[in-house]
Design an enzyme around this catalytic site. Structure first.
Site, short mmCIF file in Angstrom:
data_model
loop_
_atom_site.label_atom_id
_atom_site.label_comp_id
_atom_site.label_asym_id
_atom_site.label_seq_id
_atom_site.Cartn_x
_atom_site.Cartn_y
_atom_site.Cartn_z
CB SER A 119 20.68 -13.01 5.99
OG SER A 119 20.84 -13.80 4.84
CB VAL A 130 10.78 -12.96 8.33
CG1 VAL A 130 10.81 -12.45 6.89
CG2 VAL A 130 9.37 -13.39 8.73
CD GLU A 131 18.16 -15.98 5.69
OE1 GLU A 131 19.29 -15.85 5.17
OE2 GLU A 131 17.68 -17.08 5.99
CB VAL A 132 14.85 -9.67 4.26
CG1 VAL A 132 14.93 -8.89 2.95
CG2 VAL A 132 13.40 -9.85 4.69
#
Length: 146
Positions: A119, A130-132
């Site tokens: 992540s 915001v985590e991608v």
């Protein structure tokens, strides 16, 4: 799983973020993650705004958004959510860097709904986290069937 223990929900359709400025947030997510802006009319006739991606969306509201189905205490900057990357995570990191969006952390190992993740974390203009992420490749013993 028996009928009596089966979850009654199957997926997430949308989430709602309370933001200080809808236009600023729309521009940020369009730039940061290439999400698609959606303008729609709510059932009550109010013009609303969202960011679409895949089969999901993020609805945006500000303090002036009047709707009877709103969180009890809508608060800017309290969002913390994870999106699964549509491209390799390294490409996401390069894009964010090119856009001047700094990372809070990452890539770091995490555990998602269906397995191990790698992540990246960054913040939007209101401070939402915001985590991608991308799922880790399955280990050879996890790939075996039977």
């Amino acid at each position: 799983m028996s009928e009596s223990t089966r979850p009654l929900a199957s997926s997430i359709d949308h989430l709602v973020l309370t933001v200080s400025d809808i236009e600023t947030s729309l521009r940020f997510y369009e730039r940061a993650l290439k999400l698609e802006r959606e303008v729609f009319t709510a059932p009550d006739g109010q013009i609303r705004y969202a960011l679409r991606f895949g089969r999901q969306k993020i609805n945006l509201q500000d303090a002036a958004t009047a709707t009877p189905t709103k969180a009890a205490q809508p608060t800017r900057g309290s969002g913390d959510f994870c999106l699964i990357a549509a491209v390799p995570l390294a490409d996401v990191a390069r894009h964010l860097a090119a856009e001047g969006i700094g990372l809070e952390a990452g890539p770091v190992p995490r555990r998602g709904a269906v397995g191990a993740l790698s992540s990246l974390y960054f913040r939007d203009p209101d401070g939402n986290l915001v985590e991608v992420a991308e799922y880790a490749a399955p280990r050879s013993e996890e790939r075996r069937v039977g």
